[in-house]
Scaffold this motif. Structure first.
Motif, PDB file in Angstrom:
ATOM      1  N   PHE A 481       0.819  -1.291   0.273  1.00 26.46           N
ATOM      2  CA  PHE A 481       0.235  -0.097  -0.438  1.00 26.46           C
ATOM      3  C   PHE A 481       0.790   1.447  -0.041  1.00 26.46           C
ATOM      4  O   PHE A 481       0.529   2.379   0.414  1.00 26.46           O
ATOM      5  N   VAL A 482       2.190   0.967  -0.002  1.00 23.92           N
ATOM      6  CA  VAL A 482       2.742   2.201  -0.432  1.00 23.92           C
ATOM      7  C   VAL A 482       3.953   2.416  -1.005  1.00 23.92           C
ATOM      8  O   VAL A 482       4.808   0.768  -0.115  1.00 23.92           O
ATOM      9  N   ASP A 483       4.594   3.381  -1.304  1.00 22.04           N
ATOM     10  CA  ASP A 483       6.378   3.294  -1.556  1.00 22.04           C
ATOM     11  C   ASP A 483       7.177   2.952   0.041  1.00 22.04           C
ATOM     12  O   ASP A 483       6.840   4.026   0.861  1.00 22.04           O
ATOM     13  N   GLU A 484       7.999   1.941   0.091  1.00 21.73           N
ATOM     14  CA  GLU A 484       9.279   1.254   1.554  1.00 21.73           C
ATOM     15  C   GLU A 484       9.684   2.023   2.061  1.00 21.73           C
ATOM     16  O   GLU A 484      10.327   2.773   2.895  1.00 21.73           O
ATOM     17  N   THR A 485      10.639   3.037   0.467  1.00 23.61           N
ATOM     18  CA  THR A 485      10.666   3.826   0.692  1.00 23.61           C
ATOM     19  C   THR A 485      10.984   6.058   0.563  1.00 23.61           C
ATOM     20  O   THR A 485      11.835   7.088   1.131  1.00 23.61           O
ATOM     21  N   ALA A 486       9.359   5.747   0.792  1.00 24.97           N
ATOM     22  CA  ALA A 486       8.424   6.978   1.075  1.00 24.97           C
ATOM     23  C   ALA A 486       9.300   7.878   2.701  1.00 24.97           C
ATOM     24  O   ALA A 486      10.101   7.459   3.519  1.00 24.97           O
ATOM     25  N   ASN A 487       8.620   9.352   2.643  1.00 22.03           N
ATOM     26  CA  ASN A 487       9.292  10.203   3.936  1.00 22.03           C
ATOM     27  C   ASN A 487       8.583   9.103   5.166  1.00 22.03           C
ATOM     28  O   ASN A 487       6.873   8.531   4.974  1.00 22.03           O
ATOM     29  N   ARG A 488       8.420   9.694   6.450  1.00 24.54           N
ATOM     30  CA  ARG A 488       7.855   8.862   7.561  1.00 24.54           C
ATOM     31  C   ARG A 488       6.445   9.094   7.570  1.00 24.54           C
ATOM     32  O   ARG A 488       5.586   8.280   8.089  1.00 24.54           O
TER      33      ARG A 488
END
Length: 657
Positions: A481-488
């Motif tokens: 459900f999300v880019d794992e390297t996105a910001n926190r």
């Protein structure tokens, strides 16, 4: 120095003072919370009859089971010894060492927990009661609270610098000042130095690192730099700042260097992406000199000169892409504990003039006219300390991430309501004490409404180190459900929209962060302990893993297949992930899953007191409060391990260095 008592367990002192170095006899323990003075002589007051012998008891601690051996005579507890545990070093030390001695002294388990080590204390007490039941104890009598009278003593202490808080910022200041010969007194609310550093990986940015310890530059990192700089231009950074950073980058590689480029400007830019949700408007060629970036220059060389051994080569930190982080070489526990293990040794070896008042909360500032001249602290046993400092008072009391009421009161960012549970990655006692003291003097406070939330902690202990899988982030339905390297912030917001506000990180045997059965490079929790406590799941097939976790099996298998394809092609059509070289496919059994959720982070409140370029606290008028300095999470937009450098620089400023 007070008399040392040894009652069937490790030594402990009758009072909270721990004098280190030139001020008196050497004590290598980090302190501890002593019982209050017992005017009535409570030892042995709980009459008992036991079946004599030595019994083994177990209790549940914070991280794992605690095992004790308790020896009973026919009418007395003779000794208590902790023989096995998996607790966090430093945080648990006082409970494991002092509480057994208190139980023997007072012949009771009805004692207060050690401040800052509540869960460990409860585990020790439960283990002793387990043994006592085997010995036929009258449990009601054993649990009776002894009659202990509070001390009314008031002690006056003179020093050069007084510090409230023995975390990264406080001990950075203490070490720097004492290393220059200044007499330092540190008041610490809990039983140990270390603060939130003890529940962190201890990573610090080594911006001015020599070439030989830097990572090699890669094409993905070149692409990341270019995209980050473009994002900063579009997000409000000044053209002059961006042009200067690009020029410095080009000049660095024009000289033939092959390692990672690094400057305080790059640090500040990545921090805006990762910690400020892409707000780059503060980036100008003259961005504030007291920005946290300025507290990093010279810090790692100073630590090395002081005697702290740092890991090389430099590497990344979760939530950040640039590989410029290091941490102490350490075998005791979390990476953060390495600083304090080193500080303890350095204080002893150099006989530095540091006095620790542990289990002593700073309660008010001592003032003369408009100036702050010291601190009042009240110890757990009731003793009041009035500490006057000739050169300055430093508050390093941390943020307010452990105070849900304040978090909800000031929150402007997160979708919390009155019923939202707000776990914290903090050690205990970070409740905004320093904010209250500064506000009382008319200090300027800001930024309280945007606390940082860490996206991946285990849902039981809220511990970052218990997350040992690195792979796709799935929801309860088994879907990525999300880019794992996105910001926190992006990951947290995405997680808050998922079922139960949970995420599930899947990996295989190759990607699992376990060394010789232990996590965190061989010095963290044991894999088997995490499995036993439901903080890690393991199975031979993905279908079995999904069943164990309670995640949809078909979706989990499909998500893992898509993940493996993404790594092969370098393309993420769903969420646009760009960096792939730090993770691997999920192909080699056994397969693992770390359940995770979010928690208010250790450096996450990083808001509060507005300071000048020397970290002097400012009044609403903009004038500094004479004699009062603030560091770490107490300061607006500061915090984290980098506070060691902040404390160092403030202390040296006070000493005219």
């Amino acid at each position: 120095m007070d008399q040392i008592y040894n009652l069937g367990a490790a030594p402990f002192t009758r009072r909270q003072i721990v004098v280190m170095g030139a001020l008196g006899a050497m004590t290598l323990a980090l302190g501890g919370c002593a019982p209050r003075t017992d005017a009535a002589g409570a030892a042995g007051s709980n009459a008992q009859a036991f079946t004599a012998g030595t019994y083994t008891g177990t209790g549940e601690g914070r991280a794992a089971k605690i095992t004790v051996e308790v020896t009973f005579s026919s009418d007395k507890i003779e000794s208590v010894a902790v023989v096995d545990h998996g607790e966090t070093v430093f945080i648990s030390d006082a409970a494991l060492e002092e509480l057994p001695a208190r139980i023997v002294e007072y012949q009771s388990t009805g004692l207060d927990a050690i401040t800052g080590a509540t869960m460990t204390s409860m585990g020790v007490i439960a283990a002793v009661e387990d043994a006592a039941q085997q010995a036929g104890a009258d449990m009601k009598a054993l649990r009776k609270m002894p009659d202990i009278e509070e001390s009314s003593t008031v002690e006056d202490i003179e020093c050069d610098i007084v510090i409230a808080g023995a975390g990264a910022g406080g001990m950075g200041a203490a070490m720097a000042a004492a290393n220059e010969g200044a007499k330092v007194v540190v008041l610490e609310k809990t039983s140990n130095m270390g603060g939130n550093c003890l529940v962190s990986g201890g990573l610090i940015e080594y911006i001015d690192a020599p070439q030989e310890v830097r990572a090699e530059m890669t094409e993905p990192l070149r692409d990341y730099f270019a995209s980050l700089l473009a994002e900063a231009r579009e997000g409000g950074a000044s053209a002059e700042f961006c042009d200067a950073l690009q020029e410095a980058y080009d000049d660095y590689y024009a000289g033939g260097k092959t390692t990672v480029f690094d400057t305080t400007g790059l640090y500040a830019m990545e921090r805006c992406q990762c910690e400020k949700d892409g707000d780059y408007r503060g980036l100008t060629t003259d961005y504030p000199v007291h920005d946290p970036a300025s507290h990093l220059v010279g810090v790692c060389p100073w630590l090395i000169d002081l005697g702290v051994e740092l890991k090389t080569p430099l590497d990344i930190c979760f939530g950040y892409t640039w590989p410029n982080f290091t941490t102490p070489v350490n075998t005791l526990g979390t990476g953060g504990s390495g600083y304090f293990d080193a500080f303890r040794t350095i204080i002893a070896d150099k006989k530095l003039p540091v006095t620790m008042l542990t289990c002593t909360a700073a309660t008010e500032l001592i003032t003369e006219g408009d100036a702050v001249v010291g601190l009042v602290g009240v110890a757990e046993d009731g003793t009041t300390y009035r500490v006057r400092a000739s050169k300055g008072t430093i508050l390093a009391t941390g943020g307010f991430a452990g105070n849900p009421e304040l978090l909800k009161k000031y929150n402007k960012l997160w979708p919390w309501d009155a019923d939202t549970a707000l776990p914290s990655t903090n050690t205990s006692c970070h409740a905004g004490d320093g904010l209250v003291m500064v506000e009382a003097l008319g200090g300027k406070i800001d930024g309280l409404g945007n606390p940082m939330v860490f996206p991946t902690v285990d849902p039981k202990q809220h511990n970052i180190e218990n997350i040992v899988c690195d792979g796709p982030y799935l929801n309860k339905e088994g879907k990525r459900f999300v880019d794992e390297t996105a910001n926190r912030a992006d990951i947290v917001n995405a997680t808050m929209e998922q079922t139960d506000r949970m995420l599930y990180i899947v990996c295989d045997a190759v990607q699992l962060a376990v060394t010789d059965g232990l996590t965190m490079g061989g010095w963290g929790p044991a894999e088997e302990s995490l499995v036993e406590h439901g903080m890690l799941y393991r199975a031979d097939t993905l279908e079995e893993l999904a069943e164990a976790v309670g995640v949809d099996a078909g979706n989990l298998v499909s998500s893992v297949t898509a993940w493996n394809t993404m790594l092969e092609t370098g393309e993420d059509p769903e969420f646009g992930r760009r960096v792939f070289d730090m993770v691997g496919p999920v192909t080699t059994p056994p397969f693992y899953c770390s359940p995770a959720t979010y928690a208010v982070h250790d450096s996450g409140t990083c808001a509060g007191v507005i300071v000048d370029e020397h970290n002097a606290a400012l009044r609403e008028s903009g004038e500094p409060i004479a004699g009062l300095y603030c560091v770490g999470e107490l300061v607006n937009d500061h915090g984290g391990v980098r506070s060691i450098g902040e404390g160092m620089q403030v202390a040296l400023h006070l000493l005219g260095k």
